[in-house]
Design an enzyme around this catalytic site. Structure first.
Site, short mmCIF file in Angstrom:
data_model
loop_
_atom_site.label_atom_id
_atom_site.label_comp_id
_atom_site.label_asym_id
_atom_site.label_seq_id
_atom_site.Cartn_x
_atom_site.Cartn_y
_atom_site.Cartn_z
CE LYS A 1 -3.24 2.19 3.10
NZ LYS A 1 -2.48 3.21 3.20
CE LYS B 1 5.31 0.47 -2.41
NZ LYS B 1 4.25 1.36 -1.46
CE LYS C 1 5.51 9.33 -4.01
NZ LYS C 1 4.75 8.13 -4.53
CG ASP D 1 -3.46 -2.37 -5.01
OD1 ASP D 1 -3.10 -3.59 -5.44
OD2 ASP D 1 -4.67 -2.51 -4.45
#
Lengths: 417, 251
Positions: free
Chosen positions: B9, B14, B40, B127
């Protein structure tokens, strides 16, 4: 505004190039695209469409299927059709929409192959490149896979609704490997109607080989079948007669060490080409012979426009026959860098073509290119199927037997010479 | 070369986790390439002192063609090789298509041959929202997928969706599920909830990270914890996790 085509017609695109390259080989070509009509890809520039059966299908991709990534329907439709037709192989071809949505064709091909047991592969087209890219990739891939596919073919003809296809694929009856063990066997690479139409050019190329003392082994890919293609590695030398044949030639060179020569036989150039074939077969120049230097300077503002290998060969024939004058080659077709030839002006955009052709003294080209020429330009028609489709098909000459003479006899040529 | 992809998510940590794993393994002598797969383009920021590798799509947008490995790969902390796919501006274009295009460029550039990484880690946006975001787990890329999650319901929901997508794509020969990485948020019954998810997905919790103030402090310094607080208990946690991931790869 750059790269806008107002005058220049778009040449045949990569998807149609794949269809043309594989048309006669008994495989099922599936284009994943919303178009419900095969004419988008196959009728206008596919002269065999009207009198031969084909196994070319379009998926009819719907907006919702694209949006939801409903690949299962695509797979089910392919497997359903394959179950009825038992093609020798299945090839998946990508159009712009699945390219944008990122459909994983390699994975789908793997599933179809596993579930049907039929060799299945994918040619990464996107509808935005030229037929040279599509046909080149398709021919390379079929050469790579033909031994495996031919090995899986049934002894009895498959239920392909085209008897001549199945007959040809069944037992290698067209295999023309020499029997005396002395004549060099030569494959012809890059033969599709998009560059040679369906006239007598192919027969003339085979006749050239015969008269020059060679045996023609396989013609990739007209009047041939998968067993012949599977046996291509056994030839002594390959003759690349159009740019679309170059990737397959390089593959065969890498895999079997087969030397190759680039050029189309025509006029006096045929003799030079025959010598090149012997030199390449003997291992000269590392087994790769590109088109030789004509030895004289090109004429001022004179151009031949079209497929690079064909036009370069005709230009050399004209150089040899006139002795003092030959046209420079302009290729208006998109050709990837890795397939480009030296001494050819690659001018794909109108911004590049206009200054060349607008000031030209003599131009040999497809009639649709005349729109670029000035009032004083002397124009000789050389129709090209991949440029104008069926519009001027009747005027496409036998490129091997008649082309240089026809140009030399043209009043405008005599005037220039 | 072994390739893995890390999903989870948005905002679950991450990039921080992947960067620390990459820093640990690179420090042990492995050649590690971290590829950020997010418009990004900030996955490798902590490895590069706040200046991540140039985004491939930015370079394409500038008109650069035939990109070479040295144009798209930047060497970060501990020698980690860093790349970023980038993507379109927010609210424009198609980020999934952007990932696919960047992957094509990455392959075509010869970066894998030039860098010869032992391990490639794809750090993938949020996702699996569309086909483009499956690119890192497709044939020829990652062989295992790891999912970062906490015990928060939204995170578990996202992880479950990713896990199901990975299972659904097994038939296509995509990556298999390597396991879950628990990044704790200290919510109630966190271990049990994530273990239940692992059981449902028929996988395991590969490692877990405690909540630590050192993580945001390191981020303030634009560094990984492994760099900013070497030898700290949290750095040790990342070392344990990196070892667990490494063992899953068999390297």
């Amino acid at each position: 505004m750059r790269q806008v085509q107002v005058k220049k017609c778009t040449c045949t695109a990569d998807v149609s190039g794949v269809c043309s390259a594989l048309f006669e080989l008994g495989g099922m070509v599936v284009i994943h695209d919303p178009s419900g009509c095969n004419s988008t890809y196959n009728t206008h520039d596919e002269p065999r469409w009207y009198d031969r059966d084909s196994l070319i299908f379009i998926s009819g991709l719907s907006e919702m299927d694209a949006l939801e990534g409903n690949d299962d329907k695509f797979i089910a439709d392919i497997e359903d059709a394959a179950g009825s037709l038992h093609p020798a192989f299945i090839v998946l071809v990508r159009s712009p929409i699945p390219m944008m949505t990122g459909t994983d064709f390699e994975a789908i091909a793997g599933i179809v192959q596993e579930e049907t047991g039929i060799p299945t592969f994918y040619v990464p087209t996107d509808g935005m490149h030229s037929y040279i890219e599509g046909a080149g990739r398709a021919l390379e891939e079929i050469v790579r896979l033909a031994p495996e596919i031919a090995g899986k073919m049934p002894q009895e003809p498959a239920a392909v609704p085209k008897r001549d296809l199945a007959d040809r694929c069944r037992s290698g009856v067209n295999l023309q490997i020499g029997t005396d063990g002395r004549r060099l066997r030569v494959n012809l690479l890059g033969v599709t109607p998009l560059d040679f139409s369906i006239g007598t050019s192919l027969l003339s190329m085979k006749e050239f080989l015969r008269q020059a003392g060679f045996d023609s082994a396989c013609c990739l890919a007209m009047d041939t079948g998968l067993p012949e293609i599977a046996a291509m590695g056994g030839a002594d030398v390959n003759l690349v007669v159009s740019t679309a044949g170059l990737p397959a030639a390089r593959f065969l060179k890498d895999k079997y060490g087969t030397p190759y020569v680039v050029g189309m036989p025509c006029g006096f150039f045929s003799k030079v080409l025959a010598e090149q074939l012997h030199r390449a077969a003997a291992g000269e120049a590392g087994g790769v012979c590109l088109l030789p230097d004509p030895g004289i300077k090109p004429g001022e503002k004179s151009y031949i426009v079209g497929e690079p290998v064909i036009c370069s060969s005709i230009a050399r024939a004209l150089a040899l026959e006139s002795g003092n004058f030959y046209p420079r080659v302009i290729c208006p077709i998109q050709v990837p860098d890795r397939l480009r030839l030296p001494d050819v002006i690659y001018a794909e955009s109108e911004e590049e073509l206009e200054p060349l052709l607008g000031q030209a003294g003599v131009v040999i080209a497809d009639p649709l290119m005349k729109t670029f020429c000035g009032r004083g330009t002397l124009f000789i028609h050389l129709p090209h199927e991949a440029c104008s489709g069926r519009m001027f098909r009747a005027g496409i000459p036998d490129l091997v037997r008649d082309c240089p003479q026809r140009i030399l006899k043209a009043p405008v040529w005599r005037q220039m010479s | 070369m072994y390739q893995i992809a890390v999903y989870g998510k948005g905002g679950i940590g991450k990039s921080t986790t992947v960067s620390n794993i990459a820093a640990v393994l690179s420090g042990r002598g492995l050649r590690v390439l971290q590829v950020g797969c997010d418009p990004k383009a900030d996955s490798t920021s902590l490895l590069c002192g706040g200046q991540p590798a140039p985004a491939i799509l930015d370079l394409l947008r500038e008109g650069k063609k035939n990109l070479q490995p040295d144009q798209i790969i930047k060497t970060g902390f501990n020698g980690v090789l860093c790349a970023e796919t980038g993507g379109p501006a927010p609210g424009r274009g198609c980020a999934g298509r952007g990932i696919l295009t960047a992957f094509e460029v990455l392959k075509k550039s010869g970066a894998f041959d030039a860098c010869r990484p032992d391990l490639v880690i794809y750090d993938v946006l949020g996702d699996v929202v569309c086909g483009g975001f499956t690119a890192p787990m497709r044939g020829g890329f990652a062989r295992q997928v790891f999912i970062v999650t906490s015990g928060e319901n939204m995170s578990i929901h996202a992880a479950a969706n990713i896990g199901l997508a990975v299972q659904d794509f097994q038939k296509r020969g995509y990556a298999s599920l390597g396991g879950l990485i628990l990044n704790r948020r200290d919510v109630k019954n966190e271990d049990a909830k994530v273990q239940e998810l692992a059981d449902d997905l028929d996988t395991e919790i590969v490692g877990s990270l405690p909540r630590s103030s050192l993580v945001p402090e390191a981020e303030e310094r634009r560094q990984t914890v492994v760099q900013a607080f070497a030898g700290s208990p949290m750095a040790r946690q990342y070392e344990v996790l990196a070892q667990a991931v490494l063992e899953k790869t068999g390297l």
